[in-house]
Design an enzyme around this catalytic site. Sequence first.
Site, short mmCIF file in Angstrom:
data_model
loop_
_atom_site.label_atom_id
_atom_site.label_comp_id
_atom_site.label_asym_id
_atom_site.label_seq_id
_atom_site.Cartn_x
_atom_site.Cartn_y
_atom_site.Cartn_z
N GLU A 140 0.64 -1.21 0.00
CA GLU A 140 0.14 0.14 0.01
C GLU A 140 0.85 1.25 0.08
O GLU A 140 0.59 2.04 0.79
CB GLU A 140 -1.13 -0.04 1.21
CG GLU A 140 -1.99 -1.12 1.00
CD GLU A 140 -2.83 -1.12 2.40
OE1 GLU A 140 -2.90 -0.31 3.16
OE2 GLU A 140 -3.79 -2.10 2.33
N ASN A 167 1.92 -5.12 -3.21
CA ASN A 167 0.54 -5.36 -2.94
C ASN A 167 0.02 -4.27 -2.69
O ASN A 167 0.19 -3.32 -1.83
CB ASN A 167 0.67 -6.25 -1.64
CG ASN A 167 -0.67 -7.01 -1.32
OD1 ASN A 167 -1.49 -7.79 -2.20
ND2 ASN A 167 -1.00 -6.95 0.12
N HIS A 177 -10.18 -5.84 -2.16
CA HIS A 177 -11.51 -5.71 -1.33
C HIS A 177 -12.66 -5.04 -1.91
O HIS A 177 -12.53 -3.64 -2.04
CB HIS A 177 -10.85 -4.85 -0.03
CG HIS A 177 -9.73 -5.59 0.80
ND1 HIS A 177 -10.10 -6.65 1.59
CD2 HIS A 177 -8.47 -5.50 0.97
CE1 HIS A 177 -8.89 -7.21 2.12
NE2 HIS A 177 -8.02 -6.19 1.79
N GLU A 221 -6.23 -10.74 -1.28
CA GLU A 221 -6.99 -10.54 -0.05
C GLU A 221 -8.62 -10.40 -0.34
O GLU A 221 -9.35 -9.31 -0.09
CB GLU A 221 -6.44 -8.94 0.70
CG GLU A 221 -5.14 -9.18 0.80
CD GLU A 221 -4.72 -7.84 1.86
OE1 GLU A 221 -5.24 -7.26 2.27
OE2 GLU A 221 -3.31 -7.64 2.17
N ASP A 244 -12.12 -9.99 -0.55
CA ASP A 244 -13.52 -10.23 -0.09
C ASP A 244 -14.49 -9.11 -0.99
O ASP A 244 -14.04 -8.26 -1.47
CB ASP A 244 -13.56 -9.99 1.56
CG ASP A 244 -12.91 -8.73 2.10
OD1 ASP A 244 -12.62 -7.70 1.38
OD2 ASP A 244 -12.39 -8.60 3.11
C1 XIL Z 1 -6.49 -6.27 8.35
C2 XIL Z 1 -6.80 -7.71 9.03
O1 XIL Z 1 -7.65 -8.44 8.47
C3 XIL Z 1 -7.30 -7.20 10.39
O2 XIL Z 1 -7.38 -8.22 11.54
C4 XIL Z 1 -6.41 -6.05 11.23
O3 XIL Z 1 -7.11 -5.40 12.09
C5 XIL Z 1 -6.12 -4.74 10.24
O4 XIL Z 1 -5.58 -5.43 8.94
N1 XIL Z 1 -4.94 -4.78 3.65
C6 XIL Z 1 -3.96 -5.44 4.09
C7 XIL Z 1 -4.42 -6.47 5.16
O5 XIL Z 1 -2.94 -5.60 3.58
O6 XIL Z 1 -3.33 -6.77 5.96
C8 XIL Z 1 -5.30 -5.83 6.26
O7 XIL Z 1 -5.83 -6.91 7.25
C9 XIL Z 1 -6.54 -5.38 5.48
C10 XIL Z 1 -6.09 -4.49 4.25
#
Ligand code: XIL
Length: 396
Positions: A125, A166, A202, A239, A241
Amino acid sequence: MIAKGKNWFGAALTIRNPVDAQERAIVDNYADFGSITPENAMKWESTEPSRGVFTFDGADAIRDYAATQKKQIHCHNLVWHSQLPLWVSQGKFDNATLISIMYDHIKAVAGRYKGSCTRWDVVNEALNEDGTYRSSVFYDTIGESFIPLAFKFASEIDPNAKLYYNDYNLEYNNAKTDAAARIVALVKSHGVKIQGVGFQAHLTSESTPTSAAVTPDQGVLEAALKKMTVQGVNVAYTELDVRMNTPVTPAKQAAQAEAYARVVRSCMAVEKCEGITIWGITDKYSWIPGVFIGEGSALVWDENYKPKPAYFAMLKAIQESPNPRGCSADNCLRALRSTSVSGRLAESQEFCASYYTQYIVTDITLIKPYAASACGGDIVSRVSSACSCLPKATAT
Ligand code: XIL
């Protein structure tokens, strides 16, 4: 996924105390998951809470779990502005000191898990939505070269892990996507290894207060992935969802299933998309409701561990994928015939891969006659050597 030529389907994992047996049984299932990503256990705040003081219990537990279950680990992550202890973010270090802090951290963490990490998210990020660099202690102190430096350190310390950049919201094929492609070029311009870009994904299945845009259609997703692959790196959904405004309804679940399927289809259609990881198992523990208030139901199993339509839609999208390498064996033969000699190696790999994945042929001698008749003798040895390094397809 593997039978379709991909390297993994995975899930983010938090090891709970005590273990949630129902959740664990789902993750354990090798037919569904061949890879895990530690949800939090390898982050900076978890592994180096104070300078030079390393705490590896959580990350070790992930490593041990993956070893027992014979799963890959997508290690996550080394350099990120978030979940970063205050001693780093507010330490007011000068350039040289912060570089050495970054090096020490990568050395300790990537060094400890060397050989266990199939991939590393080296930098997470680093970008704003408009494609400019995000302000962070790393960028503000070191400048953009913190990125190639982190990749350089990671590649020296764990040369065998595949190194990923990422980020989220790369899926819309916009300014941020372009900027991620520029990061790939930047790292390469320093002669440093970068092998993949992770699309966090996400996403949403409807407009929500935190995301006006919904999961793009397959064409946009593919175009976004290809902006990276033309730079010679792999891509993955790291990641995934798909959230919505809660409460969920059957119609919303159906829209969600379609969104998940679009994402899967886009990966199946892009040869260099090597895998997909979903960000957790059950909605019971999803990070979404805690961060995006009023939104949720983002995962593939509901709070009662029941698979949702999204599960079956993804499975169907994988199974229906015509050919993961983007060409049929016949097309590959045609390509072999028509390509110039200099282009033949890549085509041979395609051709060969399509046999492995489509027909699950594990014997090179079955391929040789096709290659020979298509291109003449010289290509046979090339096809053989290309095939010998491919993973053999298994029935999963
Ligand atoms: C999130 C986790 O799922 C949570 O449990 C934590 O509190 C915060 O981080 N981008 C990422 C992940 O790269 O590491 C994050 O994960 C979600 C967004």
